[in-house]
Motif scaffolding. Sequence first.
Motif, PDB file in Angstrom:
ATOM      1  N   TYR A   7      22.229  76.495  72.317  1.00 35.00           N
ATOM      2  CA  TYR A   7      22.493  77.937  72.318  1.00 35.00           C
ATOM      3  C   TYR A   7      22.579  78.478  73.744  1.00 35.00           C
ATOM      4  O   TYR A   7      23.436  79.315  74.046  1.00 35.00           O
ATOM      5  CB  TYR A   7      21.420  78.679  71.521  1.00 35.00           C
ATOM      6  CG  TYR A   7      21.698  78.728  70.042  1.00 35.00           C
ATOM      7  CD1 TYR A   7      22.182  79.879  69.443  1.00 35.00           C
ATOM      8  CD2 TYR A   7      21.508  77.606  69.238  1.00 35.00           C
ATOM      9  CE1 TYR A   7      22.456  79.933  68.082  1.00 35.00           C
ATOM     10  CE2 TYR A   7      21.779  77.639  67.879  1.00 35.00           C
ATOM     11  CZ  TYR A   7      22.251  78.804  67.305  1.00 35.00           C
ATOM     12  OH  TYR A   7      22.535  78.843  65.952  1.00 35.00           O
ATOM     13  N   LEU A   8      21.695  78.016  74.626  1.00 37.91           N
ATOM     14  CA  LEU A   8      21.732  78.488  76.012  1.00 37.91           C
ATOM     15  C   LEU A   8      23.031  78.066  76.690  1.00 37.91           C
ATOM     16  O   LEU A   8      23.701  78.880  77.341  1.00 37.91           O
ATOM     17  CB  LEU A   8      20.532  77.933  76.779  1.00 37.91           C
ATOM     18  CG  LEU A   8      19.150  78.452  76.371  1.00 37.91           C
ATOM     19  CD1 LEU A   8      18.061  77.695  77.119  1.00 37.91           C
ATOM     20  CD2 LEU A   8      19.011  79.955  76.626  1.00 37.91           C
ATOM     21  N   ALA A   9      23.393  76.785  76.533  1.00 37.98           N
ATOM     22  CA  ALA A   9      24.596  76.269  77.186  1.00 37.98           C
ATOM     23  C   ALA A   9      25.852  76.953  76.656  1.00 37.98           C
ATOM     24  O   ALA A   9      26.753  77.313  77.426  1.00 37.98           O
ATOM     25  CB  ALA A   9      24.688  74.764  76.992  1.00 37.98           C
ATOM     26  N   LYS A  10      25.914  77.146  75.343  1.00 39.36           N
ATOM     27  CA  LYS A  10      27.095  77.761  74.732  1.00 39.36           C
ATOM     28  C   LYS A  10      27.292  79.196  75.216  1.00 39.36           C
ATOM     29  O   LYS A  10      28.425  79.687  75.324  1.00 39.36           O
ATOM     30  CB  LYS A  10      26.976  77.722  73.212  1.00 39.36           C
ATOM     31  CG  LYS A  10      28.260  78.075  72.481  1.00 39.36           C
ATOM     32  CD  LYS A  10      28.130  77.842  70.987  1.00 39.36           C
ATOM     33  CE  LYS A  10      29.437  78.179  70.264  1.00 39.36           C
ATOM     34  NZ  LYS A  10      29.330  77.956  68.808  1.00 39.36           N
ATOM     35  N   ALA A  11      26.165  79.862  75.527  1.00 38.65           N
ATOM     36  CA  ALA A  11      26.238  81.247  76.004  1.00 38.65           C
ATOM     37  C   ALA A  11      26.491  81.332  77.509  1.00 38.65           C
ATOM     38  O   ALA A  11      26.556  82.430  78.066  1.00 38.65           O
ATOM     39  CB  ALA A  11      24.943  81.982  75.655  1.00 38.65           C
ATOM     40  N   ILE A  34      17.286  86.634  81.640  1.00 38.38           N
ATOM     41  CA  ILE A  34      16.198  86.424  80.683  1.00 38.38           C
ATOM     42  C   ILE A  34      16.458  87.184  79.390  1.00 38.38           C
ATOM     43  O   ILE A  34      16.282  86.645  78.291  1.00 38.38           O
ATOM     44  CB  ILE A  34      14.856  86.845  81.328  1.00 38.38           C
ATOM     45  CG1 ILE A  34      14.430  85.796  82.366  1.00 38.38           C
ATOM     46  CG2 ILE A  34      13.771  87.035  80.275  1.00 38.38           C
ATOM     47  CD1 ILE A  34      13.319  86.243  83.278  1.00 38.38           C
ATOM     48  N   LEU A  35      16.867  88.437  79.513  1.00 38.38           N
ATOM     49  CA  LEU A  35      17.156  89.224  78.316  1.00 38.38           C
ATOM     50  C   LEU A  35      18.340  88.655  77.541  1.00 38.38           C
ATOM     51  O   LEU A  35      18.362  88.679  76.306  1.00 38.38           O
ATOM     52  CB  LEU A  35      17.412  90.681  78.693  1.00 38.38           C
ATOM     53  CG  LEU A  35      16.176  91.464  79.156  1.00 38.38           C
ATOM     54  CD1 LEU A  35      16.575  92.856  79.648  1.00 38.38           C
ATOM     55  CD2 LEU A  35      15.142  91.576  78.039  1.00 38.38           C
ATOM     56  N   LYS A  36      19.305  88.102  78.262  1.00 41.62           N
ATOM     57  CA  LYS A  36      20.440  87.463  77.596  1.00 41.62           C
ATOM     58  C   LYS A  36      19.979  86.231  76.831  1.00 41.62           C
ATOM     59  O   LYS A  36      20.394  86.008  75.684  1.00 41.62           O
ATOM     60  CB  LYS A  36      21.506  87.077  78.617  1.00 41.62           C
ATOM     61  CG  LYS A  36      22.751  86.454  77.995  1.00 41.62           C
ATOM     62  CD  LYS A  36      23.810  86.110  79.044  1.00 41.62           C
ATOM     63  CE  LYS A  36      25.022  85.462  78.397  1.00 41.62           C
ATOM     64  NZ  LYS A  36      26.059  85.098  79.410  1.00 41.62           N
ATOM     65  N   ALA A  37      19.098  85.427  77.440  1.00 42.04           N
ATOM     66  CA  ALA A  37      18.575  84.230  76.768  1.00 42.04           C
ATOM     67  C   ALA A  37      17.808  84.604  75.506  1.00 42.04           C
ATOM     68  O   ALA A  37      17.941  83.954  74.459  1.00 42.04           O
ATOM     69  CB  ALA A  37      17.676  83.444  77.719  1.00 42.04           C
ATOM     70  N   GLY A  70      19.974  77.906  92.263  1.00 44.92           N
ATOM     71  CA  GLY A  70      19.724  79.120  91.478  1.00 44.92           C
ATOM     72  C   GLY A  70      18.745  78.881  90.336  1.00 44.92           C
ATOM     73  O   GLY A  70      18.207  77.793  90.166  1.00 44.92           O
ATOM     74  N   ILE A  71      18.536  79.916  89.555  1.00 45.52           N
ATOM     75  CA  ILE A  71      17.587  79.860  88.437  1.00 45.52           C
ATOM     76  C   ILE A  71      18.220  79.184  87.234  1.00 45.52           C
ATOM     77  O   ILE A  71      19.399  79.384  86.939  1.00 45.52           O
ATOM     78  CB  ILE A  71      17.151  81.288  88.044  1.00 45.52           C
ATOM     79  CG1 ILE A  71      16.450  81.987  89.214  1.00 45.52           C
ATOM     80  CG2 ILE A  71      16.236  81.248  86.818  1.00 45.52           C
ATOM     81  CD1 ILE A  71      15.082  81.475  89.551  1.00 45.52           C
ATOM     82  N   VAL A  72      17.423  78.366  86.531  1.00 44.36           N
ATOM     83  CA  VAL A  72      17.842  77.824  85.239  1.00 44.36           C
ATOM     84  C   VAL A  72      16.809  78.209  84.184  1.00 44.36           C
ATOM     85  O   VAL A  72      15.617  78.274  84.470  1.00 44.36           O
ATOM     86  CB  VAL A  72      18.014  76.285  85.258  1.00 44.36           C
ATOM     87  CG1 VAL A  72      19.140  75.889  86.185  1.00 44.36           C
ATOM     88  CG2 VAL A  72      16.716  75.580  85.648  1.00 44.36           C
ATOM     89  N   ILE A  73      17.282  78.500  82.988  1.00 43.33           N
ATOM     90  CA  ILE A  73      16.402  78.739  81.838  1.00 43.33           C
ATOM     91  C   ILE A  73      16.273  77.415  81.100  1.00 43.33           C
ATOM     92  O   ILE A  73      17.270  76.825  80.690  1.00 43.33           O
ATOM     93  CB  ILE A  73      16.987  79.796  80.878  1.00 43.33           C
ATOM     94  CG1 ILE A  73      17.303  81.104  81.627  1.00 43.33           C
ATOM     95  CG2 ILE A  73      16.042  80.031  79.703  1.00 43.33           C
ATOM     96  CD1 ILE A  73      16.120  81.888  82.082  1.00 43.33           C
ATOM     97  N   HIS A  74      15.061  76.924  80.947  1.00 38.08           N
ATOM     98  CA  HIS A  74      14.919  75.622  80.298  1.00 38.08           C
ATOM     99  C   HIS A  74      14.304  75.691  78.905  1.00 38.08           C
ATOM    100  O   HIS A  74      14.376  74.721  78.156  1.00 38.08           O
ATOM    101  CB  HIS A  74      14.116  74.651  81.162  1.00 38.08           C
ATOM    102  CG  HIS A  74      12.704  75.061  81.443  1.00 38.08           C
ATOM    103  ND1 HIS A  74      12.386  75.998  82.395  1.00 38.08           N
ATOM    104  CD2 HIS A  74      11.529  74.645  80.922  1.00 38.08           C
ATOM    105  CE1 HIS A  74      11.075  76.147  82.454  1.00 38.08           C
ATOM    106  NE2 HIS A  74      10.533  75.355  81.553  1.00 38.08           N
ATOM    107  N   GLU A  75      13.759  76.831  78.521  1.00 39.98           N
ATOM    108  CA  GLU A  75      13.122  76.899  77.204  1.00 39.98           C
ATOM    109  C   GLU A  75      12.912  78.354  76.798  1.00 39.98           C
ATOM    110  O   GLU A  75      12.696  79.222  77.642  1.00 39.98           O
ATOM    111  CB  GLU A  75      11.766  76.179  77.250  1.00 39.98           C
ATOM    112  CG  GLU A  75      11.216  75.747  75.921  1.00 39.98           C
ATOM    113  CD  GLU A  75      10.103  74.709  76.072  1.00 39.98           C
ATOM    114  OE1 GLU A  75       9.033  74.928  75.485  1.00 39.98           O
ATOM    115  OE2 GLU A  75      10.305  73.708  76.787  1.00 39.98           O
ATOM    116  N   VAL A  76      12.966  78.598  75.494  1.00 46.16           N
ATOM    117  CA  VAL A  76      12.579  79.894  74.934  1.00 46.16           C
ATOM    118  C   VAL A  76      11.583  79.604  73.816  1.00 46.16           C
ATOM    119  O   VAL A  76      11.858  78.811  72.912  1.00 46.16           O
ATOM    120  CB  VAL A  76      13.781  80.685  74.389  1.00 46.16           C
ATOM    121  CG1 VAL A  76      13.331  82.058  73.891  1.00 46.16           C
ATOM    122  CG2 VAL A  76      14.871  80.844  75.451  1.00 46.16           C
ATOM    123  N   ASN A  77      10.414  80.222  73.891  1.00 44.94           N
ATOM    124  CA  ASN A  77       9.335  79.959  72.946  1.00 44.94           C
ATOM    125  C   ASN A  77       9.213  81.073  71.930  1.00 44.94           C
ATOM    126  O   ASN A  77       9.185  82.255  72.290  1.00 44.94           O
ATOM    127  CB  ASN A  77       8.004  79.814  73.699  1.00 44.94           C
ATOM    128  CG  ASN A  77       8.031  78.657  74.681  1.00 44.94           C
ATOM    129  OD1 ASN A  77       7.761  77.526  74.333  1.00 44.94           O
ATOM    130  ND2 ASN A  77       8.384  78.953  75.933  1.00 44.94           N
TER     131      ASN A  77
END
Length: 287
Positions: A99-103, A228-231, A250-257
């Motif tokens: 989901y993160l990659a697709k977005a 973050i809000l987009k994730a 840069g920043i990477v998002i690696h997880e959403v809990n």
Amino acid sequence: MAPHLSLIYDRIRTEEKELINAAEKKGVDLKAIDAKELHLTITEPEKGKENFGSVTIERCVSHFRGLHVTAILESKGINVINPYSVAAICGNKLLCSIYLAKAGIPTPKTIVAFTKEEAMKAVEEIGYPAVIKPVFGSWGRLIAPLKDRETTQSLLEDREEMGNPLYQIFYIQEMVERPPRDIRTVVVGDQIVASIYRYSGPDDWRTNIARGGRAEVCNLTEDLKEMILKAAKVVGGGVLGVDAMETKSGIVIHEVNSTVEFKGAMSASEVDIPSKIIDYALKLSRN
């Protein structure tokens, strides 16, 4: 008539105690229910639904227990924080990465394989060092660094011999070069309520507070707030913990809990996170 809420748990931690206390301070009727003491009739949708109120806050430590309780309660017309669709995505690292990659949200390079032979090829493609993670799990359990070919072969053979089919899903990520910390942000609805740096504990490369890490306040840039809000929105929203890492590029998002632990964020930021979660539940009950 005042709204009636419920909280489903299978272990009372600091977070559950604080949610119960926050509801009591607000004069909110919050019924705490141990999932281990439940039996739920799924062929009679109306049966027992009155016990849970208009909104249930699901806080089970067991991902699969909480996920299935959520599905049953939603079938009875009860709003759950977080919904089944959100918990299913966030509880599965593979789905969350998709989901993160697709977005288009920056996230560590990830390759998935289903045999140790293909997993070895995946590691070679990513390059050393890499990381292998279970697709389900929390607190950094069974996450291991892959530093060289010999270590990787041994770890992959161990996973294959575990017997659990979930461990035959080889989820492999690049080892992100970062400071000895990550960023945990608590999102409630469409609002960021607290953000902290989580520093690795002594003799551990993982940043989990549960493993002895420490926390301090993180002041987010506007660009990072937006990411973050987009994730959070991409996985469906709700009460979430969004985890990010600082890299050279840069920043990477690696997880959403989905069932976010917020003790560290609450302590470091001095934000009353439980109160904000109760307010969100009340708003949901009114809608």
